[in-house]
Every structure is written in C-alpha cells, then in structure tokens.
Design a protein around this motif. Structure first.
Motif, PDB file in Angstrom:
ATOM      1  N   PHE A 143     -15.136  -2.514   7.254  1.00 27.00           N
ATOM      2  CA  PHE A 143     -15.032  -3.931   6.897  1.00 27.00           C
ATOM      3  C   PHE A 143     -13.890  -4.545   7.696  1.00 27.00           C
ATOM      4  O   PHE A 143     -13.021  -3.817   8.189  1.00 27.00           O
ATOM      5  CB  PHE A 143     -14.772  -4.111   5.394  1.00 27.00           C
ATOM      6  N   VAL A 144     -13.932  -5.869   7.831  1.00 27.74           N
ATOM      7  CA  VAL A 144     -12.823  -6.557   8.494  1.00 27.74           C
ATOM      8  C   VAL A 144     -11.844  -7.062   7.435  1.00 27.74           C
ATOM      9  O   VAL A 144     -12.193  -7.225   6.269  1.00 27.74           O
ATOM     10  CB  VAL A 144     -13.311  -7.729   9.372  1.00 27.74           C
ATOM     11  N   GLY A 145     -10.616  -7.318   7.885  1.00 29.08           N
ATOM     12  CA  GLY A 145      -9.600  -7.834   6.980  1.00 29.08           C
ATOM     13  C   GLY A 145      -8.911  -6.722   6.219  1.00 29.08           C
ATOM     14  O   GLY A 145      -9.340  -5.563   6.251  1.00 29.08           O
ATOM     15  N   GLY A 146      -7.810  -7.093   5.572  1.00 22.41           N
ATOM     16  CA  GLY A 146      -7.024  -6.098   4.858  1.00 22.41           C
ATOM     17  C   GLY A 146      -6.888  -6.415   3.389  1.00 22.41           C
ATOM     18  O   GLY A 146      -7.294  -7.470   2.918  1.00 22.41           O
ATOM     19  N   TYR A 147      -6.344  -5.444   2.683  1.00 25.75           N
ATOM     20  CA  TYR A 147      -6.090  -5.646   1.249  1.00 25.75           C
ATOM     21  C   TYR A 147      -4.792  -4.983   0.829  1.00 25.75           C
ATOM     22  O   TYR A 147      -4.273  -4.111   1.521  1.00 25.75           O
ATOM     23  CB  TYR A 147      -7.266  -5.149   0.401  1.00 25.75           C
ATOM     24  N   GLU A 148      -4.288  -5.428  -0.306  1.00 20.76           N
ATOM     25  CA  GLU A 148      -3.088  -4.847  -0.904  1.00 20.76           C
ATOM     26  C   GLU A 148      -3.500  -4.116  -2.182  1.00 20.76           C
ATOM     27  O   GLU A 148      -4.503  -4.453  -2.810  1.00 20.76           O
ATOM     28  CB  GLU A 148      -2.074  -5.933  -1.325  1.00 20.76           C
ATOM     29  N   MET A 149      -2.670  -3.145  -2.558  1.00 30.85           N
ATOM     30  CA  MET A 149      -2.780  -2.554  -3.894  1.00 30.85           C
ATOM     31  C   MET A 149      -1.482  -2.893  -4.619  1.00 30.85           C
ATOM     32  O   MET A 149      -0.389  -2.578  -4.129  1.00 30.85           O
ATOM     33  CB  MET A 149      -2.972  -1.042  -3.794  1.00 30.85           C
TER      34      MET A 149
END
Lengths: 525, 184
Positions: free
Chosen positions: A343-349
C-alpha cells in the motif's frame, strides 16, 4: 473574558468565524492580535474546565455533537453507529476539547501525494499547493503556542503502563522510533497552565488544563485584546451574499432558536469536515445553485477519516491501561511511504485506552455473549493501540445534504457516505498484523483487532488545490469562487497524511491569519 | 514496588444500595432475600410491564452479557427502566412485551417451555440468536451495553477505577507501576 468585545450585528466591518475549535479558535485569536474585529459563532455551549467530567457517557452527552446525521456506504460505522458518523465536539473549543494531543508534522512527501504515489485507481489524489518548507515556520509557531513536547526544549511525558507494554513489544520486534510522542500536553507548567497529572480521560476534556485546547488558550487570549467576541449557542444556518457574489454576513439561530443576522466583512468556516460543507451546500442561492464555493463540484467530496483500527491485547497480568494519558506513546517506524508493504502512505501506532463503559461499547460494537464478555473480563489486563494512517481521497466518499432528515431549525442534516479504498484496507490489515506482533512479543494471550470508531479525524471535504477546477480553496484557504470566504478547518486538507491532523490545522490557521490580515490591509477583502 | 491492584469486591453501603434503587420495587425484595427468591417474584411489584416480562428481560440481560462474578441485582437494575412509565413510551413498552412473547414462542417451539425456564444458557443463546435481527433484540442490547456497564458499583469487578481528577490523577497512583514486563 472581562475584556471580551461585544459587536453590533449590523457592524459590517467584523470578520465572522464559524466554529471555535483548533482552526476557528486559533484564527480568531490571530486576527484579534492583529487588530481585526472578530465574531466567532459557535453552535455549542461554553463550558469551563471544572465542568468536564471523568465519566465517559455523561461526558459524551455533555460534549459530543449528537444532532442527527445519516450515513451510507460499506464502512462498518454505518452499521454500528448509523447516526453517529463522527465523534466530535459541539462546544466552545470544539474538538480541541476532545483531541488526544498528538502533534506531528507532515512528511515532505505527504504534501505531494499525487506525485509520490502516482495514479491509484479510484483515488482522487492531488498535491497540496503548499510545501513543507512553506509550512515549516508555521509548524514551529504552532508547536510553540501549543507547547508540544519534544519541541522548544519541552521534555517528553513519562510513559504509562499502556505505553510500556507497547514499547517493550515494539523493541522486541525491532522497531526503533518508539517514544512518548510529541504531545501538546504540558510535561511541566507552561503558558499559565499546569503539568499533566496522568488523569486519563483526555477525550473527556482535560481537567488539569495541561492539554492544549482553544477553550482556555487561544480564545481567552483573543478576548483579552478587546477585538474578539465569542457567541456560544449560535448555530449558523446559512451564509448570505450580495449581487456581486461577495459574502455579506451570516444568519444564525441563537440560544432560543431565534434567527439572527450578523453582517460581516468576510467569513471563515471552521465547523469540521462534516458541518463545513453542509453549511456551504445549505447556503445555495440563485447565483450559486450548487452551494457556495462549489463551481468545481468538489464541496463535500473527498471525505477522508484516516485509515484507523485498534488492537487490544489481553495479558496474564494487569496493565490498567486507563491510568494516565490516553495517547501515551507512539511507534513511528511504519510512518514512511514504502509501497513494498502492499500500500502507499504511512501509518502510526499510538496507544489508546478506553474506560470500562466505552470498552464495552467499542471493543466489538454489537457483539454479545461469552466470546465478547470474556474480553471485558480481561479489561484490567488489556493494553491497546490505535492505528492511524493516510487514507485515499475518493470523490464518492462524500458529505451531502440528506433529502429527508432535517434538524430542529429545519436545515437538512449532513449525510456521510464512505467506502474504504483497497489501499485503506491493505494498510489497516498491515497495521493489525504489526500491532498483533508487538503485543505477542511480550506474551499477549489474546489479541483483538477492533474496527474503526466513529471518525475523530474528518478531512478533505473543501480541499485545497492549485487549480480552481480541482478543489474548493486556494493555498490560503480562500475559496476559489468568493474572495472574502475562507475555510479554516481540516476540510481544506488536500490529502490526509499519515499523522494526526490538529497541528497542521493550527499551523494553517496561523498562516491564514497572516494572509487575511494582509489582504485586509491591502484592501483586497 | 509492585503494581497497585484494584480491590474487586463491590463496595456498596446499605444506604447507597437503597438509594440507587436496583429498581425501586425489587429493592425491598432483594434486601429481604435477593436472588434466592424466584426470578418473577423479584419483579412482583413491577409497574408497567408484567413481572414475567421483567424477569425474562433480566435473564436475557445475563445471557447477552454474562459475567459470572456479577449478581442478578445488577442485571435487574440494568433493565429496570423498561418498567418505568416515565422513562419509556407506550410504544417502547409494547416492543418489550411483544419481544418477550417472541422469546417465549421461540423457546416453546424449541424446548417446550418459556425462555426463563430453559435451563441451559447455551440453549437460551440459540433463542437469542434466532431473534438477533429483530428490533426488540437490537433495542434491548444497545440499551443494555450502556445501562449494564455504566453501573459504577461494578467497575472494580473489572479492575476499572473510574474518575481520577479528584485524587490528583494517577501521577502518584500507579500510572507507570507495571512490574512484569521483560527488562529491555
């Protein structure tokens, strides 16, 4: 409030702001500091810190925007909470009362989503008309005024039990960027406000005032100039314009439901991404039959809510996740753009906790029986995290006016349609997998992957664009169609980025304040 | 230092117990003997709905959110407002009455007796599963998830301490006292 201004409704030299949250409250203070006369119209009541309650349901009744809304689409919120698409606040201070405090800058590439990600089927991607370089001084301003720890020499907060569990697991699986976050929560007394007491209940209004909210920072500072008047219980119904198309004022329902008119030199809308497009659409006129500022047809479209989900894990021993700040720390290793993950883009936890009443309502909405209650029985031994990442703007994810349901003022309510994009689903699943791995690394006995809650991050429905055909506002949040009409909340986001939005909303409001004051002094508006 | 634990015993003074109601009418019955009495006699003084309906709702509440460490009184309290004519509309009470009849019809068809007389929880659950799509079940469950879990007296059972601001938060009361994690 002692110096707060009181302006005449017929005074057409005032600048009207609709909404008093992170965007509207900050813009109001900025303009007031520069000598501009400002009236903020806020739909909700005005509370003070002692009014806040450490009690989830009563606080929800006190603060949440629970006026009717409708939903459609394949997102689970439409099934579980059909009349509550979003969990946002109706009160002076807006959702800056409820927010957790996470204050992260966008990455440079996140202002260039289309260039970075390329063509993605079904996604209506666009680059922002602003760069990180242009935003940097405003981010710095916002971090300083909000007291973001990890900036301006402000120490980080200590980690609570919930964070320590996440941190231990993260380190075991090799994550490197794990810390207690860049929070707009005082870790030491600052700006006339005290230090965090680890109360918990960040979502219910901070009872120590350690967390930044416009309610007790920007708004009283603006009022102290004598240039700002805040009118609570004043819900704007529509925006008026003259024969040249310029806006001239607003009609609002006062506390008694009586319609009032406030004349204005200019209007900025900051009602969050559901109410702001609703107001533009409800202000349709013979000159603007599709609603104000909607020549592009983009008003209400590209609704984003961040790709979210939660992971809750049960352990053999107690955690007491509710003790201390709700969002007590972060893992940032997944926040980059790495398409190899699928997938493109990032995420935080980010850690999250719910009290027992909300855990019962949100762990698995609608679930019942022993499978469900055994999770509640594990409550004391549960740790939790929230996944928050960039979602894809889609033209069909959209706020429209409901064709049948009206509010108590006879105004059509907002209807929110949302379908996950395949990229959103792939990102969420990756987050679930990684969150599960984090907790299993420190001995989780059971891990639950929890679906998204009603949206707290509502973005994109009046988006910013270089070209008028692609969006609703220009790089200053000024509508392409009407030069004295502005958007000042998260609805102007071109894309959502993989970070919590408030810092960017505040930075944009500060920047917009500079530009509106400049336009006024040059006689442009 | 070890973690500060939460005493799971329910702390209820007699005075508060009476005041909090546990449904005004059944309170006296409960104090006189509580759960040892028959399920319907606990609702002998139900106001707006038959005692059988309230007893059925109470059993349904336990079967929906079963917690074996929590006594019947708290399930009764969680459904008591359905019997309060000032808190419900006639249409809502009708929904309950019809729903209870539906449960009994299902129970009789499957097990030859009323819902509350079906002995095994697993059998009663099959009845609830059969009615799960009904407006009755949806309304009762959605209400119950709030009215049951929002009883403060129950929170210590789950290790939840609730409001903390009046104690100065958890800063000096165990916000970071976890003691069992592996040392990194």
């Amino acid at each position: 409030m002692t110096n707060a201004a009181k302006f005449s409704q017929s005074d057409n030299s005032v600048f009207v702001i609709v909404g008093s949250g992170a965007g509207g409250g900050t813009l109001g203070n900025e303009l007031a500091q520069k000598g501009v006369k400002v009236v903020i119209l806020e739909a909700g009541p005005r509370y003070t810190i002692p009014d806040f309650m450490n009690d989830e349901w009563p606080s929800f009744s006190q603060l949440a925007w629970t006026d009717p809304r409708t939903t459609s689409g394949t997102w689970r919120v439409a099934k579980d909470f059909p009349n509550l698409p979003a969990w946002i606040v109706k009160a002076v201070g807006g959702t800056s009362i409820h927010w957790a405090g996470a204050s992260l800058r966008f990455g440079e590439w996140e202002f260039k989503a289309k260039t970075t990600y390329g063509e993605i089927d079904g996604a209506n991607l666009l680059d922002w008309p602003i760069s990180l370089d242009e935003m940097a001084p405003y981010y710095a301003n916002a971090e300083n005024r909000m007291g973001v720890n990890g900036t301006n020499g402000i120490p980080h907060l200590p980690g609570n039990n919930n964070f320590k569990v996440m941190q231990a697991g993260a380190q075991k699986i090799g994550y490197k960027t794990v810390f207690t976050g860049n929070m707009a929560i005082n870790s030491q007394p600052r700006d006339g406000r005290g230090s965090c007491e680890q109360i918990g209940f960040c979502f219910q209004g901070c009872k120590s005032g350690a967390k930044w909210s416009t309610l007790y920072t920007e708004i009283p500072k603006g009022e102290a100039t004598g240039n700002l008047e805040v009118r609570p219980l004043s819900q704007v119904i529509h925006i008026e314009h003259d024969s040249t198309g310029k806006v001239t004022g607003v009609v609002y329902a006062d506390a008694k439901g009586v319609m009032q008119r406030q004349k204005a030199r200019g209007v900025a809308i900051a009602g969050n991404s559901i109410e702001s497009p609703r107001l533009l659409l409800n202000s349709a006129s013979s000159r603007y039959p599709d609603g104000l500022a909607n020549s592009s047809g983009q008003v209400g479209r590209n609704y984003m809510r961040h790709t979210t989900g939660s992971v809750y894990a049960s352990f053999e021993n107690p955690v007491h996740m509710y003790r201390g700040t709700t969002m007590a720390g972060i893992i940032r290793d997944e926040s980059t753009n790495n398409p190899k993950r699928g997938f493109v883009g990032g995420y935080e936890m980010e850690t999250i906790s719910l009290g027992l009443p909300f855990a019962a309502a949100f762990f698995d909405p609608g679930a019942w029986g022993r499978g469900f209650t055994s999770k509640v029985d594990d409550y004391a031994n549960t740790a939790g995290m929230w996944i928050i990442g960039e979602d894809m703007p889609q033209e069909t994810n959209r706020v429209t006016l409901d064709s049948t349901v009206k509010d108590k003022f006879g105004m059509p309510v907002a209807s929110v349609h949302f379908d996950d994009h395949p990229n959103d689903i792939a990102m969420r699943n990756h987050g679930y997998q990684q969150g599960t791995a984090v907790y299993q690394a420190v001995g989780a006995t059971r891990v639950a992957q929890v679906p998204p809650y009603p949206s707290t991050h509502n973005l994109g429905t009046n988006r910013m664009s270089e070209n008028a055909r692609d969006g609703v506002v220009n790089k200053y949040g000024q509508t392409h169609d009407i030069k004295n009409l502005f958007i000042s909340d998260g609805s102007q986001f071109t894309t959502g980025a993989g970070v919590n939005p408030t810092l960017t909303i505040v930075a944009l409001a500060v920047r917009q304040g500079d530009n509106i004051a400049g336009m006024m002094s040059r006689g442009e508006i | 230092m070890t973690m500060r634990k939460v005493d799971p015993r329910i702390q209820v003074s007699r005075r508060r117990f009476i005041k909090s109601g546990v449904a005004a009418a059944p309170a006296a019955t409960l104090l006189a003997g509580g759960a040892t009495l028959g399920a319907e006699s606990a609702w002998a003084q139900a106001n707006s709905l038959p005692a059988h309906a309230m007893a059925t709702l109470t059993q349904m509440a336990r079967d929906t959110y079963p917690h074996d460490q929590i006594g019947d009184a708290y399930y009764r309290k969680a459904v008591a407002h359905w019997d309060d004519s000032t808190a419900t509309t006639a249409a809502q009470r009708q929904l309950i009455a019809d729903g209870v009849a539906m449960l009994d019809t299902e129970a009789n068809a499957r097990f030859g007796t009323d819902y509350i007389k079906v002995p095994a929880e697993s059998d009663r659950v099959t009845i609830l599963q059969a009615v799960e799509p009904s407006p009755f079940f949806k309304a009762v469950r959605a209400d119950l998830v709030v009215s049951f879990y929002n009883q403060k007296e129950l929170w210590p059972k789950f290790g939840y301490e609730g409001a903390s601001a009046q104690y100065g938060g958890y800063l000096h009361r165990g916000f970071n006292d976890i003691d069992w994690l592996p040392v990194s």
